[in-house]
Design an enzyme around this catalytic site. Structure first.
Site, PDB file in Angstrom:
ATOM      1  N   HIS A   1       7.734  -6.211   7.308  1.00 54.78           N
ATOM      2  CA  HIS A   1       6.978  -5.421   6.338  1.00 54.78           C
ATOM      3  C   HIS A   1       6.149  -6.317   5.441  1.00 54.78           C
ATOM      4  O   HIS A   1       6.420  -7.502   5.284  1.00 54.78           O
ATOM      5  CB  HIS A   1       7.922  -4.572   5.480  1.00 54.78           C
ATOM      6  CG  HIS A   1       8.372  -3.336   6.168  1.00 54.78           C
ATOM      7  ND1 HIS A   1       7.620  -2.197   6.213  1.00 54.78           N
ATOM      8  CD2 HIS A   1       9.486  -3.068   6.873  1.00 54.78           C
ATOM      9  CE1 HIS A   1       8.258  -1.282   6.914  1.00 54.78           C
ATOM     10  NE2 HIS A   1       9.403  -1.782   7.319  1.00 54.78           N
TER      11      HIS A   1
ATOM     12  N   GLU B   1      11.803   1.041   6.745  1.00 54.80           N
ATOM     13  CA  GLU B   1      11.581   1.088   5.312  1.00 54.80           C
ATOM     14  C   GLU B   1      11.921   2.468   4.758  1.00 54.80           C
ATOM     15  O   GLU B   1      12.414   2.607   3.647  1.00 54.80           O
ATOM     16  CB  GLU B   1      10.128   0.744   4.991  1.00 54.80           C
ATOM     17  CG  GLU B   1       9.855   0.573   3.506  1.00 54.80           C
ATOM     18  CD  GLU B   1       8.435   0.094   3.239  1.00 54.80           C
ATOM     19  OE1 GLU B   1       8.264  -0.730   2.339  1.00 54.80           O
ATOM     20  OE2 GLU B   1       7.506   0.551   3.938  1.00 54.80           O
TER      21      GLU B   1
ATOM     22  N   LYS C   1       0.719   6.223  -3.324  1.00 63.14           N
ATOM     23  CA  LYS C   1       0.301   5.279  -4.367  1.00 63.14           C
ATOM     24  C   LYS C   1       0.097   3.875  -3.795  1.00 63.14           C
ATOM     25  O   LYS C   1      -0.764   3.125  -4.253  1.00 63.14           O
ATOM     26  CB  LYS C   1       1.331   5.247  -5.491  1.00 63.14           C
ATOM     27  CG  LYS C   1       1.370   6.533  -6.320  1.00 63.14           C
ATOM     28  CD  LYS C   1       2.258   6.377  -7.546  1.00 63.14           C
ATOM     29  CE  LYS C   1       2.195   7.627  -8.407  1.00 63.14           C
ATOM     30  NZ  LYS C   1       3.008   7.491  -9.643  1.00 63.14           N
ATOM     31  N   PHE C   2       0.887   3.529  -2.787  1.00 62.41           N
ATOM     32  CA  PHE C   2       0.717   2.231  -2.128  1.00 62.41           C
ATOM     33  C   PHE C   2      -0.669   2.135  -1.495  1.00 62.41           C
ATOM     34  O   PHE C   2      -1.364   1.128  -1.614  1.00 62.41           O
ATOM     35  CB  PHE C   2       1.806   2.046  -1.074  1.00 62.41           C
ATOM     36  CG  PHE C   2       1.636   0.812  -0.228  1.00 62.41           C
ATOM     37  CD1 PHE C   2       1.918  -0.441  -0.734  1.00 62.41           C
ATOM     38  CD2 PHE C   2       1.188   0.910   1.081  1.00 62.41           C
ATOM     39  CE1 PHE C   2       1.769  -1.577   0.052  1.00 62.41           C
ATOM     40  CE2 PHE C   2       1.028  -0.219   1.867  1.00 62.41           C
ATOM     41  CZ  PHE C   2       1.321  -1.459   1.347  1.00 62.41           C
ATOM     42  N   ASN C   3      -1.103   3.192  -0.821  1.00 64.89           N
ATOM     43  CA  ASN C   3      -2.435   3.209  -0.203  1.00 64.89           C
ATOM     44  C   ASN C   3      -3.536   3.123  -1.246  1.00 64.89           C
ATOM     45  O   ASN C   3      -4.576   2.492  -1.032  1.00 64.89           O
ATOM     46  CB  ASN C   3      -2.616   4.479   0.638  1.00 64.89           C
ATOM     47  CG  ASN C   3      -2.193   4.274   2.080  1.00 64.89           C
ATOM     48  OD1 ASN C   3      -2.075   3.146   2.537  1.00 64.89           O
ATOM     49  ND2 ASN C   3      -1.939   5.355   2.785  1.00 64.89           N
ATOM     50  N   ASP C   4      -3.317   3.768  -2.394  1.00 67.94           N
ATOM     51  CA  ASP C   4      -4.331   3.739  -3.449  1.00 67.94           C
ATOM     52  C   ASP C   4      -4.574   2.326  -3.957  1.00 67.94           C
ATOM     53  O   ASP C   4      -5.656   2.024  -4.480  1.00 67.94           O
ATOM     54  CB  ASP C   4      -3.913   4.642  -4.616  1.00 67.94           C
ATOM     55  CG  ASP C   4      -3.997   6.119  -4.241  1.00 67.94           C
ATOM     56  OD1 ASP C   4      -4.692   6.436  -3.259  1.00 67.94           O
ATOM     57  OD2 ASP C   4      -3.344   6.941  -4.916  1.00 67.94           O
ATOM     58  N   LYS C   5      -3.575   1.451  -3.809  1.00 72.87           N
ATOM     59  CA  LYS C   5      -3.717   0.087  -4.311  1.00 72.87           C
ATOM     60  C   LYS C   5      -4.748  -0.713  -3.518  1.00 72.87           C
ATOM     61  O   LYS C   5      -5.144  -1.797  -3.929  1.00 72.87           O
ATOM     62  CB  LYS C   5      -2.366  -0.633  -4.260  1.00 72.87           C
ATOM     63  CG  LYS C   5      -1.319  -0.039  -5.206  1.00 72.87           C
ATOM     64  CD  LYS C   5      -1.717  -0.197  -6.656  1.00 72.87           C
ATOM     65  CE  LYS C   5      -0.649   0.348  -7.584  1.00 72.87           C
ATOM     66  NZ  LYS C   5      -0.984   0.171  -9.003  1.00 72.87           N
ATOM     67  N   TYR C   6      -5.164  -0.185  -2.368  1.00 68.76           N
ATOM     68  CA  TYR C   6      -6.198  -0.865  -1.588  1.00 68.76           C
ATOM     69  C   TYR C   6      -7.601  -0.533  -2.090  1.00 68.76           C
ATOM     70  O   TYR C   6      -8.584  -1.028  -1.546  1.00 68.76           O
ATOM     71  CB  TYR C   6      -6.073  -0.500  -0.101  1.00 68.76           C
ATOM     72  CG  TYR C   6      -4.911  -1.180   0.585  1.00 68.76           C
ATOM     73  CD1 TYR C   6      -5.042  -2.453   1.114  1.00 68.76           C
ATOM     74  CD2 TYR C   6      -3.679  -0.549   0.679  1.00 68.76           C
ATOM     75  CE1 TYR C   6      -3.980  -3.081   1.744  1.00 68.76           C
ATOM     76  CE2 TYR C   6      -2.605  -1.171   1.304  1.00 68.76           C
ATOM     77  CZ  TYR C   6      -2.765  -2.437   1.839  1.00 68.76           C
ATOM     78  OH  TYR C   6      -1.712  -3.065   2.444  1.00 68.76           O
TER      79      TYR C   6
ATOM     80  N   HIS D   1      -1.104  -7.326   5.410  1.00 67.19           N
ATOM     81  CA  HIS D   1      -2.357  -6.692   5.817  1.00 67.19           C
ATOM     82  C   HIS D   1      -3.535  -7.579   5.412  1.00 67.19           C
ATOM     83  O   HIS D   1      -3.535  -8.179   4.335  1.00 67.19           O
ATOM     84  CB  HIS D   1      -2.487  -5.317   5.172  1.00 67.19           C
ATOM     85  CG  HIS D   1      -1.300  -4.440   5.438  1.00 67.19           C
ATOM     86  ND1 HIS D   1      -1.079  -3.849   6.654  1.00 67.19           N
ATOM     87  CD2 HIS D   1      -0.255  -4.077   4.654  1.00 67.19           C
ATOM     88  CE1 HIS D   1       0.040  -3.155   6.602  1.00 67.19           C
ATOM     89  NE2 HIS D   1       0.564  -3.276   5.403  1.00 67.19           N
TER      90      HIS D   1
END
Length: 682
Positions: free
Chosen positions: A587, A568, A367-372, A298
């Site tokens: 991915h 995934e 939590k993956f989205n929060d890392k942005y 991304h």
């Protein structure tokens, strides 16, 4: 006339497929419901029911043929070339011996099974499975050719051999990528844009139709482009769904995969030193200076966390008093923004920035989205990682150009960052392309993809969209308009030259509770707040890309690949729909220092990969990415479109010819098994 005719799907198969689909939707752990690795004995559907209701695969043949070879106990197979169903090993040696030295395959020890056909199932089941796999391959070939996506030539040769037809190379089905900018050229040039065709566009049932003029549109007489047929697509999807639920198919494929895994281990044990010898004799090339592409990253995660931290601190030193953010109350300078967040850039560390995907993000998309969000603050994400903000995405553009400069300096690393189009409004394309062109974001080591988040439910709940059809219209209509009249949309037309494909992204594990079928609401009728299913999204994205690619190919423009997130998490149907519609799947995650090389280093340790393994992965990354034909020929060798060792230039890829020969011969062997199984069924 083809030897095996593909009939229309019958009502029994459609009914069974819908039952399986419905049971999967009900099951929150749906991907395990019809796992292809379950064997016949534990299949949730009995063998008798499958024979009665599903694919009675004799129906795939024209009439009822007598099985003359029913008594055969063995199938004698030798290593094949693609031109015939079986050939001798010496043919391969003769074929390669006339090639340049670097294309020669050294002698190596081959792993070959003699006697039985080594599939571990009965002759009857073997024939049944081969018929199903043959049709599955034909289905994928058809959809790839219609959408100008890639399908291997070797498999096509085998399919034509089964059909009793001669295979003819046809490059008209190949995708078109934008060639690299000539030295001294301008990647943002607009004075050579094609003229307006004057076509009329109208979205009908979620798909854009192209008409010569408004009069033709009023009569519903579109131009002769390959528009999708939903009923045919659903029949093909139901066939594949029923096929993978079959007990014999489960048993056969599971055992073949286990066999192939063991076979490769034996190959490595016997030939690893010979492969290494090839690499050692290859001058001026090793893993570090062969080309490799990060095929899925991304844009908001293309920088490493140290880079982002350093840029934040630098921007504060330079622009502390610059107005960069606006709230309902007032405009804020950068210093005031950090004060509002009760932090100072000097105190920030990589750990407090918290943008690295670690163990806590595994199977946790939230939590993956929060890392942005740097430091967990959405304000900093909007300021530093967004294209549309109060400073017109200047910081984000600067970071990306710095990453591009690092890639150019590293020379052998490339990336395909994703930029988002949400479908909330029709001006998203205009804003994104203006940001791209005005900031002159171009790097020879970068190509770009568009990701479409599957968040219709979010927009519908806030009443931003009246129905799903409007979201599709916002995503695709501007691209069609820029294709028909580039001069009226210069920024978007230039931007599209740098785009290689579309991605579909979101949390795959979310269940929509919807089964995509002929009874599904049309996009303009999907007014409910529930999100459509993954298959629903994928079909309508693929359908529009297929029409768009045909139109752009007519105009001599670059075409687009469909390369969604897939596999995934979530249901098995995700992989099924990707098999039908996607060029490939991949991915990406937030990365560490030296992103791509770090991933290879970790993979080498975790999976115990050899140098040849890593170079093979690197070569495959170049093959599947969207860089131009000219660049691939430079990085992989002029024959890279050929499959097998003849298409490998070890001087550029550092992949041993022994490895390439093993892969190609094994591939042909599996295709030959299908061919022989169909011959037995005659």
């Amino acid at each position: 006339m083809p030897l095996f005719k593909l009939p229309d799907i019958d009502d029994a198969m459609r009914s069974f497929a819908e039952k399986v689909f419905a049971s999967e939707v009900r099951d929150e752990g749906g991907r395990h419901e019809i796992s292809p690795f379950d064997v016949d004995e534990i299949c949730p559907i009995s063998h008798h029911e499958m024979r009665e209701h599903v694919i009675h695969l004799e129906g795939l043949l024209e009439g009822n043929r007598r099985k003359n070879s029913r008594k055969r106990k063995t199938v004698n197979l030798s290593i094949p070339l693609s031109e015939a169903s079986s050939t001798q090993l010496s043919h391969i040696d003769e074929y390669i011996s006339s090639s340049p030295t670097y294309q020669t395959v050294p002698d190596f020890q081959r792993v070959q099974i003699t006697g039985d056909y080594a599939s571990g199932v009965t002759v009857e089941d073997f024939e049944m499975v081969c018929k199903g796999l043959y049709r599955a391959l034909c289905i994928r070939e058809t959809y790839m050719q219609k959408s100008f996506q890639r399908f291997p030539k070797t498999t096509s040769k085998y399919l034509r051999n089964i059909d009793g037809e001669a295979w003819v190379a046809n490059e008209s089905f190949y995708p078109v990528f934008t060639p690299p900018v000539m030295k001294g050229g301008d990647p943002f040039q607009t004075d050579d844009l094609p003229e307006n065709l004057g076509y009329h566009l109208k979205m009908k049932d979620g798909v854009v139709y192209v008409y010569p003029n408004e009069a033709a549109a009023s009569k519903d007489e579109p131009r002769p482009l390959p528009y999708p047929n939903l009923d045919t697509f659903l029949d093909d999807m139901n066939f594949l769904l029923a096929l993978i639920a079959q007990g014999p198919v489960k048993t056969y494929t599971h055992r073949r995969l286990k066999f192939l895994s063991s076979k490769f281990q034996v190959h490595e044990m016997l030939n690893e030193m010979d492969e290494l010898k090839e690499l050692k004799n290859n001058p001026h090339r090793d893993f570090y200076n062969c080309r490799k592409v990060d095929t899925h990253i991304h844009a908001a995660a293309c920088m490493n966390q140290k880079h982002l931290l350093r840029f934040i601190k630098k921007s504060y030193q330079v622009d502390a008093d610059r107005v960069v953010y606006s709230t309902k109350e007032k405009n804020l300078t950068l210093k005031e923004l950090f004060n509002k967040l009760k932090m100072h850039p000097y105190d920030l560390t990589v750990d407090s920035l918290d943008v690295h995907a670690g163990r806590q993000t595994f199977q946790r998309f939230d939590k993956f989205n929060d890392k942005y969000n740097p430091v967990g603050a959405s304000e900093l994400r909007d300021l530093y990682l967004k294209t549309d903000n109060d400073i017109n995405g200047e910081y984000f553009a600067t970071i990306i150009k710095e990453v591009g400069a690092d890639l150019v300096e590293a020379k052998y690393q490339h990336a395909e960052p994703r930029l988002s189009i949400y479908g909330r409004s029709p001006d998203e394309w205009s804003k994104l392309s203006t940001w791209f062109v005005c900031n002159r974001i171009h790097c020879p080591n970068m190509t770009w993809m568009i990701q479409i988040p599957r968040i219709y439910d979010v927009f519908r709940a806030k009443n931003f969209l009246p129905h799903f059809g409007k979201m599709l219209e916002n995503i695709f209509m501007p691209v069609f308009e820029a294709t028909i009249n580039p001069q009226a949309h210069p920024n978007l037309s230039v931007f599209l030259k740098h785009i290689t494909g579309f991605d579909s992204v979101d949390d795959e594990s979310k269940h929509s509770g919807h089964m995509f079928s002929s009874k599904s609401p049309k996009p303009q009728d999907w007014t409910m707040e529930n999100n459509p299913s993954y298959t629903y999204y994928a079909y309508y994205m693929f359908a529009n890309i297929m029409v768009l690619n045909s139109l752009r190919k007519e105009r001599g423009m670059n075409t687009f690949l469909f390369r969604p997130h897939c596999g995934e998490a979530g249901a098995l149907t995700h992989l099924l729909i990707a098999f039908m519609t996607a060029d490939n799947i991949s991915h990406g995650l937030n990365l560490k220092k030296e992103p791509l090389m770090e991933e290879y280093a970790i993979a080498a340790q975790v999976f115990k990969l050899s140098t040849c393994d890593m170079c093979e992965v690197a070569r495959n990354s170049v093959l599947q990415c969207g860089i131009s034909h000219e660049e691939k020929a430079k990085f992989l060798g002029s024959n890279y479109l050929e499959e097998g060792p003849i298409g490998n230039d070890i001087r550029r890829t550092n992949v041993a010819q022994i490895r390439m020969a093993y892969r190609y011969e094994t591939w042909c062997y599996e295709l030959n098994l299908i061919t022989e199984g169909l011959k037995m069924a005659e």
